[in-house]
Write an enzyme that holds these catalytic residues in place. Structure first.
Site, short mmCIF file in Angstrom:
data_model
loop_
_atom_site.label_atom_id
_atom_site.label_comp_id
_atom_site.label_asym_id
_atom_site.label_seq_id
_atom_site.Cartn_x
_atom_site.Cartn_y
_atom_site.Cartn_z
N GLY A 46 0.76 -1.24 0.00
CA GLY A 46 0.00 0.00 0.00
C GLY A 46 0.79 1.29 0.00
O GLY A 46 0.31 2.32 -0.49
N GLU A 100 3.98 4.03 6.11
CA GLU A 100 2.78 3.19 6.00
C GLU A 100 1.69 3.98 5.27
O GLU A 100 1.64 5.21 5.36
CB GLU A 100 2.35 2.77 7.41
CG GLU A 100 1.11 1.91 7.50
CD GLU A 100 1.20 0.56 6.82
OE1 GLU A 100 1.41 0.53 5.58
OE2 GLU A 100 1.04 -0.47 7.50
N ASP A 101 0.84 3.27 4.54
CA ASP A 101 -0.24 3.95 3.83
C ASP A 101 -1.30 4.46 4.79
O ASP A 101 -1.73 5.60 4.72
CB ASP A 101 -0.86 3.03 2.74
CG ASP A 101 -1.27 1.66 3.27
OD1 ASP A 101 -1.08 1.37 4.47
OD2 ASP A 101 -1.77 0.86 2.46
N ASP A 104 -5.10 1.99 10.75
CA ASP A 104 -6.52 1.75 10.98
C ASP A 104 -6.70 1.37 12.45
O ASP A 104 -6.79 2.23 13.31
CB ASP A 104 -6.96 0.64 10.01
CG ASP A 104 -8.46 0.47 9.92
OD1 ASP A 104 -9.14 0.70 10.92
OD2 ASP A 104 -8.95 0.09 8.85
N LYS A 132 -7.19 6.57 10.61
CA LYS A 132 -8.60 6.59 11.02
C LYS A 132 -8.63 6.56 12.54
O LYS A 132 -8.64 5.49 13.15
CB LYS A 132 -9.32 5.34 10.49
CG LYS A 132 -9.36 5.21 8.98
CD LYS A 132 -10.05 3.89 8.59
CE LYS A 132 -10.01 3.63 7.12
NZ LYS A 132 -10.48 2.27 6.78
N PHE A 153 -13.96 2.76 4.51
CA PHE A 153 -13.00 2.10 3.64
C PHE A 153 -12.63 3.01 2.46
O PHE A 153 -13.50 3.54 1.79
CB PHE A 153 -13.57 0.78 3.13
CG PHE A 153 -12.54 -0.07 2.45
CD1 PHE A 153 -11.58 -0.75 3.18
CD2 PHE A 153 -12.50 -0.16 1.06
CE1 PHE A 153 -10.61 -1.51 2.56
CE2 PHE A 153 -11.53 -0.91 0.43
CZ PHE A 153 -10.59 -1.59 1.18
N ASP A 160 -5.95 -0.44 -1.97
CA ASP A 160 -6.73 -1.27 -2.89
C ASP A 160 -8.00 -1.84 -2.28
O ASP A 160 -8.12 -2.00 -1.07
CB ASP A 160 -5.90 -2.46 -3.35
CG ASP A 160 -5.72 -3.49 -2.23
OD1 ASP A 160 -5.23 -3.10 -1.15
OD2 ASP A 160 -6.10 -4.65 -2.42
N ARG A 166 -5.23 0.63 -6.68
CA ARG A 166 -3.95 1.17 -6.19
C ARG A 166 -3.39 2.26 -7.10
O ARG A 166 -2.68 3.14 -6.65
CB ARG A 166 -2.89 0.06 -6.11
CG ARG A 166 -3.17 -0.99 -5.06
CD ARG A 166 -1.92 -1.82 -4.80
NE ARG A 166 -2.20 -3.06 -4.08
CZ ARG A 166 -2.35 -3.16 -2.76
NH1 ARG A 166 -2.28 -2.08 -2.01
NH2 ARG A 166 -2.60 -4.32 -2.20
P1 XMP Z 1 -4.45 -1.96 10.98
O1 XMP Z 1 -5.92 -2.16 11.28
O2 XMP Z 1 -3.62 -3.07 11.59
O3 XMP Z 1 -4.37 -2.15 9.44
O4 XMP Z 1 -3.98 -0.58 11.39
C1 XMP Z 1 -3.56 -1.46 8.63
C2 XMP Z 1 -3.62 -2.07 7.27
O5 XMP Z 1 -4.97 -2.37 6.89
C3 XMP Z 1 -5.21 -1.96 5.57
N1 XMP Z 1 -6.31 -0.98 5.55
C4 XMP Z 1 -6.92 -0.50 4.46
N2 XMP Z 1 -6.71 -0.76 3.14
N3 XMP Z 1 -8.44 0.76 2.59
C5 XMP Z 1 -7.49 -0.11 2.22
O6 XMP Z 1 -7.32 -0.32 1.02
C6 XMP Z 1 -8.71 1.07 3.88
O7 XMP Z 1 -9.59 1.88 4.16
C7 XMP Z 1 -7.88 0.39 4.86
N4 XMP Z 1 -7.85 0.45 6.23
C8 XMP Z 1 -6.87 -0.40 6.59
C9 XMP Z 1 -3.95 -1.36 5.07
O8 XMP Z 1 -3.32 -2.31 4.26
C10 XMP Z 1 -3.08 -1.10 6.26
O9 XMP Z 1 -1.73 -1.34 6.00
MG MG Z 2 -1.79 -2.55 3.18
#
Ligand code: XMP
Ligand code: MG
Length: 177
Positions: A46, A100-101, A104, A132, A153, A160, A166
């Site tokens: 990501g 990091e992208d 969450d 988030k 999301f 993606d 992506r």
């Molecule tokens: P956590 O919950 O561990 O997750 O912080 C982080 C990873 O979850 C993916 N992620 C998303 N991917 N749209 C996406 O395409 C979203 O809204 C989203 N939210 C979480 C992402 O890969 C991230 O590295």
């Molecule tokens: Mg990811």
């Protein structure tokens, strides 16, 4: 509006706005790490677009490497185990900045951080393009943050939905049906 697989997504953030923010992050990092040569570790897949854009705007010498994480259920008692894949570079005594992208729940980053800290970097910082806040399940300190977004999301700019989206240059949010 766009369609990926079976779902519709609406525009959320324009490319220009995203890249202006990344420029700001790069300027801040360049100031904070003046005289140093940090090792950026971008989490695949990501963060590839964020990482590329940020690196172009840095004004300090820097190295970059890429890391993939795989999580699997070890046993029901130990819960999820996360493995760092592909890290060849030595992290010891380096100024590490993880890219990091999106943060969450924060659970993935909590484990990545724990495993990288075990390799004794001289410092550790986290830069995330999106976050988030409402979804957070563990305290995660984000040193450089692009955008706080709603707990919905999103796709585009590296993110993606089941492999697609992506390559979109803007950020899109899932449309509620
Ligand atoms: P956590 O919950 O561990 O997750 O912080 C982080 C990873 O979850 C993916 N992620 C998303 N991917 N749209 C996406 O395409 C979203 O809204 C989203 N939210 C979480 C992402 O890969 C991230 O590295
Ligand atoms: Mg990811």
């Amino acid at each position: 509006m766009i369609k990926l697989h079976d779902k519709h997504f609406e525009p959320m953030l324009k490319n220009e706005l995203i890249e202006t923010e990344i420029q700001r992050m790069a300027t801040q990092i360049s100031q904070d790490y003046a005289g140093k040569t940090p090792l950026f570790i971008a989490i695949l897949n990501g963060s590839f677009m964020f990482a590329a854009q940020l690196m172009k705007s840095l004004t300090i010498p820097a190295e970059i490497t890429f890391l993939r994480v795989s999580s699997y259920q070890a046993t029901s008692s130990t819960g999820k185990v996360l493995e760092l894949l592909g890290l060849q570079e030595s992290v010891e005594n380096r100024e590490v900045i993880v890219l990091e992208d999106i943060i969450d729940t924060g659970l993935t980053m909590e484990k990545i951080k724990e495993q990288l800290l075990a390799k004794n970097p001289s410092s550790f910082a986290l830069a995330s393009l999106f976050h988030k806040p409402e979804a957070l399940k563990t305290p995660i300190e984000i040193d450089y943050l692009g955008f706080k977004i709603e707990n919905k999301f999103v796709v585009g700019y590296g993110l993606d939905y089941d492999g697609l989206g992506r390559n979109l240059s803007d950020l899109y949010v899932l449309k509620e049906e």
